[in-house]
Design a protein around this motif. Structure first.
Motif, mmCIF file in Angstrom:
data_model
loop_
_atom_site.group_PDB
_atom_site.id
_atom_site.type_symbol
_atom_site.label_atom_id
_atom_site.label_comp_id
_atom_site.label_asym_id
_atom_site.label_seq_id
_atom_site.Cartn_x
_atom_site.Cartn_y
_atom_site.Cartn_z
ATOM 1 N N ASP A 176 10.221 -1.224 -0.659
ATOM 2 C CA ASP A 176 10.082 -1.352 0.791
ATOM 3 C C ASP A 176 9.918 -0.035 1.531
ATOM 4 O O ASP A 176 10.386 0.120 2.658
ATOM 5 C CB ASP A 176 11.274 -2.132 1.367
ATOM 6 C CG ASP A 176 11.319 -3.536 0.797
ATOM 7 O OD1 ASP A 176 12.418 -4.060 0.580
ATOM 8 O OD2 ASP A 176 10.235 -4.105 0.539
ATOM 9 N N ARG A 177 9.226 0.891 0.911
ATOM 10 C CA ARG A 177 8.885 2.108 1.647
ATOM 11 C C ARG A 177 7.736 1.776 2.587
ATOM 12 O O ARG A 177 6.888 0.965 2.277
ATOM 13 C CB ARG A 177 8.453 3.219 0.678
ATOM 14 C CG ARG A 177 9.553 3.664 -0.236
ATOM 15 C CD ARG A 177 10.524 4.525 0.508
ATOM 16 N NE ARG A 177 11.738 4.746 -0.216
ATOM 17 C CZ ARG A 177 12.740 3.896 -0.280
ATOM 18 N NH1 ARG A 177 12.674 2.757 0.337
ATOM 19 N NH2 ARG A 177 13.811 4.183 -0.954
ATOM 20 N N SER A 178 7.726 2.444 3.747
ATOM 21 C CA SER A 178 6.664 2.171 4.721
ATOM 22 C C SER A 178 5.693 3.349 4.784
ATOM 23 O O SER A 178 5.910 4.369 4.154
ATOM 24 C CB SER A 178 7.273 1.937 6.103
ATOM 25 O OG SER A 178 7.892 3.142 6.532
ATOM 26 N N MET A 179 4.631 3.179 5.559
ATOM 27 C CA MET A 179 3.670 4.275 5.716
ATOM 28 C C MET A 179 4.340 5.485 6.369
ATOM 29 O O MET A 179 3.888 6.617 6.175
ATOM 30 C CB MET A 179 2.466 3.825 6.564
ATOM 31 C CG MET A 179 1.549 2.830 5.873
ATOM 32 S SD MET A 179 0.893 3.383 4.287
ATOM 33 C CE MET A 179 -0.275 4.636 4.781
ATOM 34 N N ASP A 180 5.416 5.270 7.108
ATOM 35 C CA ASP A 180 6.155 6.412 7.667
ATOM 36 C C ASP A 180 6.619 7.332 6.550
ATOM 37 O O ASP A 180 6.547 8.555 6.639
ATOM 38 C CB ASP A 180 7.392 5.932 8.439
ATOM 39 C CG ASP A 180 7.012 5.173 9.684
ATOM 40 O OD1 ASP A 180 7.835 4.369 10.153
ATOM 41 O OD2 ASP A 180 5.890 5.394 10.182
ATOM 42 N N LEU A 203 0.813 -1.214 0.000
ATOM 43 C CA LEU A 203 0.000 0.000 0.000
ATOM 44 C C LEU A 203 0.851 1.270 0.000
ATOM 45 O O LEU A 203 0.658 2.143 -0.851
ATOM 46 C CB LEU A 203 -0.965 0.003 1.196
ATOM 47 C CG LEU A 203 -1.926 1.192 1.254
ATOM 48 C CD1 LEU A 203 -2.848 1.169 0.053
ATOM 49 C CD2 LEU A 203 -2.734 1.168 2.552
ATOM 50 N N PRO A 204 1.812 1.417 0.938
ATOM 51 C CA PRO A 204 2.609 2.647 0.889
ATOM 52 C C PRO A 204 3.349 2.802 -0.437
ATOM 53 O O PRO A 204 3.495 3.910 -0.940
ATOM 54 C CB PRO A 204 3.589 2.500 2.057
ATOM 55 C CG PRO A 204 3.484 1.116 2.531
ATOM 56 C CD PRO A 204 2.192 0.575 2.088
ATOM 57 N N PRO A 227 8.488 -1.003 9.566
ATOM 58 C CA PRO A 227 7.449 -1.487 10.484
ATOM 59 C C PRO A 227 7.224 -2.997 10.400
ATOM 60 O O PRO A 227 6.894 -3.624 11.415
ATOM 61 C CB PRO A 227 6.197 -0.735 10.029
ATOM 62 C CG PRO A 227 6.705 0.514 9.438
ATOM 63 C CD PRO A 227 8.030 0.189 8.828
ATOM 64 N N VAL A 228 7.387 -3.564 9.225
ATOM 65 C CA VAL A 228 7.172 -5.009 9.101
ATOM 66 C C VAL A 228 8.203 -5.779 9.915
ATOM 67 O O VAL A 228 7.865 -6.734 10.634
ATOM 68 C CB VAL A 228 7.232 -5.437 7.616
ATOM 69 C CG1 VAL A 228 7.315 -6.937 7.502
ATOM 70 C CG2 VAL A 228 6.016 -4.921 6.887
ATOM 71 N N VAL A 229 9.448 -5.358 9.826
ATOM 72 C CA VAL A 229 10.495 -6.041 10.595
ATOM 73 C C VAL A 229 10.251 -5.852 12.087
ATOM 74 O O VAL A 229 10.376 -6.787 12.886
ATOM 75 C CB VAL A 229 11.894 -5.510 10.205
ATOM 76 C CG1 VAL A 229 12.959 -6.135 11.070
ATOM 77 C CG2 VAL A 229 12.159 -5.789 8.739
#
Lengths: 327, 292, 254
Positions: free
Chosen positions: A182-186, A53-54, B247-249
């Motif tokens: 691998d970008r996150s919602m952050d 999603l992100p 966050p996943v890790v």
């Protein structure tokens, strides 16, 4: 023209869906989409909400940013060769971001990173406009852009070279070629506010860019405040490019290619091109990010490589077309 | 045309195997008499040298051994003069033997050899059995064969003890090694063997990464490992290590076994890896005791 | 009712003074020809009057806020720039932008103004052509149409008929004269003194950094003015077909 917007919107929607369901986990499409909304307790939910999603949101937002910024730059400079990357904005934003990361400023307070990238971008644009003049001939503009790009790139390499972290030196690849892996919602929350601000600013340029079709004098006489237009352009471009670069590194060609492709469909109107390029840019980046995952999934293929591989042949085609017209 | 190509290939093959060949014959690094002023310029050779050397035999170790981040024997290392692995500095220490790693700067080693300083080069240990070989060779190089033999015997005994505590095939929890750039090590690497010796199955092996490789974050998440083992972060930031903060890790680590971080004992192929194996094994037992 | 009032206007560029103490008033129903030799400062004067150039003195137009100024006066620059290959219709439509709010769609009044301008310049068949593919003269007519579509009381044009064929030159001057009949006014800078004499109600002559003469064509185009400020002699006569002006020879230049 509204038909164009409908087609582009449908394309963006379809590509977003594809971007959400394609990935190494290879889960069935239905399950993947369902996991977005309903937590079924399996790791798939984690994958969908925190990884896919992100990434999709960022591809959409950054693609739209680069597309609109490219259209705005070309409209203001009345030059179809303008591109935020060509004039060194991305490289300056990257330098700002790298400095923030390496000095610890990025960790010190939230939004330290995108603001530093924004500052770098503003400085870069101001420098290029100062070197080339507000209405520089294409050659002066491109030369000024090369100067700023090279300088910012060299300084970025220097900072990374001197970093105590052993991985930092190889990071230069990311800042030159860009990636959304691998970008996150952050990262999304980091970039989205500035991107939204920048897009809003750039969208106000419609009237001014249309009037500029007649040249600066006539535009001013039509009631356009050119000083404010230029300022809005600079800040808006810096905001979207700064935030995008801070999160994804340098991604070139989107801002150059998308307005070119769509210009015939909007009757060459620079104002109408703004939102069309936003949608077009989103579509292009989503497609590129999907290609990155599909073509060489085991290697970390960089996003900027794909956009460059698309952009370069398109440039060749343009040269070819221009030569045929001249002949 | 064809003949010259065959010759070129043959030549290439010979040249490629030549360095390996040189290693198998008489060991060029072993001095004739016991060395009395040894300088070690590699973190891992430092550790082994410190464990095996006689009093006053070792003069200098690399500065890395004196830093807590990578060195398991910091206090001991501080007794020695630190060096920065530069030829001029080392030559001025007047050593009668220099011990280096195979990744030490080749130009520096060539310079030392040109200055007639004897150099013994050690390959890094790639697995648990390599550790025995390295200990024995260090013993030979320092003329401390008896101490080395005793060390190997202790090593094998304790390793057998720890292996006996491991659960049988099929009952072993899963573990994922995850480090910068998404690198995951498998069962043929030293970190991988530390983990399997402690009684785990490696996630990397399931994906064919026995020698290690890039493991996409999605696959790490889908494999839902019982333990996620990451390393200590380096100073300053790097994008390569950013993935370890994803966050996943964090989520996976929160739900998995606690207190599992690879540390100084992992960084070199020395008998100290046994301490690492022991800690991992204890963590596994503690977690299974809690009914996991 | 004064559409434009200028007094004491002085324009410097660097150390040079281009124009000094220029003043005039323009009321409704006038077609004013701004004449002078090359470099006399015609373009500079018009741009300063509009507030596009810094100047000291007073110009009622420059004193207006931007939007109001755009609704009061339309400006057609000498450089006929068209940056993008837009359609002719689109270019003419740009003249309506001062009347439209942000994001406001065009209304009936706007469309009427555009149609009137297109018709007046004979551009019906050109509506959907790409502006950048037109000849110089055709493009000039399109840009004039844009200026007219703006429907302002005052029109300022810098050499609007340059490059047009004779028929279109006369037609355009008649168009501007027609504005005067509607109660509007136009100031056009012009090199063709013959056309200026025939169509303009009033001439303003610039020379030597000053406003030299301001009045009816007969009063401005005197032999002395022609010699001093244009370096020419000419034949100027009032005939049944109207005033006829023809430059004859060069004088006072090597």
């Amino acid at each position: 023209m509204t038909r164009l917007m409908l087609v582009l919107s449908a394309l963006v929607l379809a590509l977003t869906g594809a971007a959400l369901v394609i990935g190494p986990a290879n889960a069935p499409y239905g399950d993947s989409l369902a996991a977005l909304f309903v937590d079924d307790g399996t790791p798939l939910t984690l994958v969908m909400r925190e990884i896919r999603l992100p990434r999709a949101i960022l591809a959409l937002a950054i693609g739209a940013s680069l597309g609109m910024a490219g259209a705005a730059m070309q409209g203001y400079l009345r030059n179809p060769l303008a591109d935020p990357g060509l004039i060194g904005v991305s490289a300056s934003a990257a330098l700002g971001a790298v400095l923030a990361i390496q000095t610890g400023l990025a960790a010190a307070f939230a939004f330290g990173l995108p603001l530093a990238a924004l500052a770098g971008a503003v400085l870069g644009v101001v420098l290029v406009l100062a070197l080339a003049g507000p209405r520089g001939a294409s050659i002066t503009l491109i030369l000024a852009g090369i100067v700023v790009s090279s300088l910012a790139g060299a300084l970025t390499s220097l900072v990374l070279n001197l970093s105590p972290n052993p991985f930092a030196a190889s990071e230069i690849v990311f800042w030159m070629m860009g990636s959304l892996a691998d970008r996150s919602m952050d990262h999304v929350w980091l970039a989205l506010p500035l991107i939204a601000l920048g897009l809003a600013l750039l969208a106000t340029l419609t009237r001014g860019l249309e009037a500029l079709t007649l040249g600066e004098d006539a535009a001013q006489a039509l009631g356009i405040n050119l000083t404010r237009l230029r300022l809005t352009l600079v800040v808006g471009t810096a905001a979207v490019v700064g935030a995008s670069t801070a999160v994804a590194g340098t991604i070139g060609f989107v801002g150059l290619v998308v307005p070119h492709l769509l210009r015939p469909f909007v009757g060459a109107r620079p104002g109408a091109l703004l939102w069309a390029s936003a949608l077009g840019g989103a579509a292009m980046l989503l497609a590129a990010d999907i290609l990155v995952r599909v073509v060489l999934p085991t290697k970390d293929l960089k996003l900027g490589v794909v956009t460059a591989l698309v952009g370069a042949p398109l440039f060749l085609h343009l040269i070819y077309k221009t030569r045929r017209q001249m002949a | 045309m064809r003949n010259s190509r065959v010759i070129a290939l043959a030549l290439g093959a010979v040249l490629a195997t030549a360095p390996a060949g040189a290693q198998d014959g008489a060991d060029p690094g072993v001095p004739a008499a016991p060395p009395e002023r040894v300088v070690s310029m590699n973190l891992c050779t430092d550790q082994l040298a410190m464990m095996l050397a006689d009093d006053d035999q070792l003069h200098s170790v690399s500065y890395l051994s004196q830093q807590a981040r990578g060195s398991a024997l910091v206090e001991q290392a501080r007794q020695y003069v630190p060096n920065r692995a530069l030829a001029e500095e080392i030559y001025l220490m007047d050593p009668d033997l220099v011990i280096a790693g195979s990744f030490s700067d080749r130009t520096t080693l060539d310079m030392l050899r040109r200055l007639d300083v004897p150099v013994a080069v050690f390959e890094p240990a790639g697995n648990l059995s390599d550790i025995r070989d390295r200990v024995r060779r260090m013993g030979a190089v320092l003329h401390r064969e008896e101490a080395a033999d005793r060390m190997v015997a202790r090593f094998e005994a304790r390793l057998a003890e720890l292996s006996a505590q491991a659960p049988p095939e099929g009952a072993r929890p899963s573990a994922a090694l995850y480090s910068a750039n998404g690198w995951s090590s498998g069962g043929k690497t030293l970190p991988g063997q530390i983990v399997t010796a402690a009684g785990f199955d490696l996630v990397a092996d399931d994906f064919g990464l026995a020698w290690g490789g890039f493991l996409p974050l999605e696959l790490l998440a889908m494999s839902d490992p019982d333990a996620v083992i990451t390393g200590q972060p380096y100073p300053a930031d790097s994008r390569a290590e950013e993935i370890l903060d994803h966050p996943v890790v964090a989520h996976l680590k929160r739900d998995s076994m606690r207190g599992i971080v690879s540390d100084q004992d992992w960084s070199c192929g020395t008998p100290l890896v046994l301490d690492a194996i022991a800690r991992l094994s204890d963590a596994r037992l503690a977690a299974s005791g809690a009914g996991r | 009712m004064s559409l434009l009032s200028v007094s004491g206007l002085t324009i410097h560029r660097g150390k040079r003074t281009i124009l000094r103490e220029v003043g005039f008033d323009i009321g409704a129903g006038e077609l004013i020809g701004l004449i002078g030799a090359n470099g006399a400062g015609k373009t500079t004067l018009l741009r300063a009057v509009l507030g596009l150039l810094p100047a000291t003195g007073h110009s009622s137009l420059a004193a207006l806020p931007r939007r109001d100024r755009a609704k009061q006066a339309a400006w057609m620059p000498q450089a006929r720039e068209v940056a993008w290959p837009v359609s002719v219709e689109r270019l003419v439509t740009l003249g309506r932008s001062p009347h439209l709010g942000v994001g406001q769609a065009m209304g009936a009044a706007d469309r009427a103004a555009i149609d009137a301008a297109v018709g007046a310049l004979g551009l019906e068949d050109f509506r959907h052509r790409t502006a950048t593919n037109l000849s110089g003269g055709e493009l000039a007519r399109v840009l004039i149409a844009r200026t007219l579509a703006q429907e302002t009381p005052l029109v300022l044009a810098d050499e609007p008929i340059a490059g047009l064929d004779p028929a279109h030159q006369i037609q355009t001057m008649r168009l501007f004269a027609g504005l005067a009949q509607q109660g509007r006014s136009a100031v056009v800078s012009i090199h063709d003194l013959g056309l200026a004499a025939r169509h303009c109600t009033r001439l303003i002559l610039l020379g030597g950094g000053r406003l030299v003469a301001d009045g009816a064509p007969g009063d401005v185009l005197t032999p002395d003015n022609l010699t001093d400020h244009f370096n020419i002699t000419a034949h100027f006569a009032q005939t049944e077909a109207g005033p006829i002006f023809q430059p004859l020879d060069v004088v006072g230049m090597d």
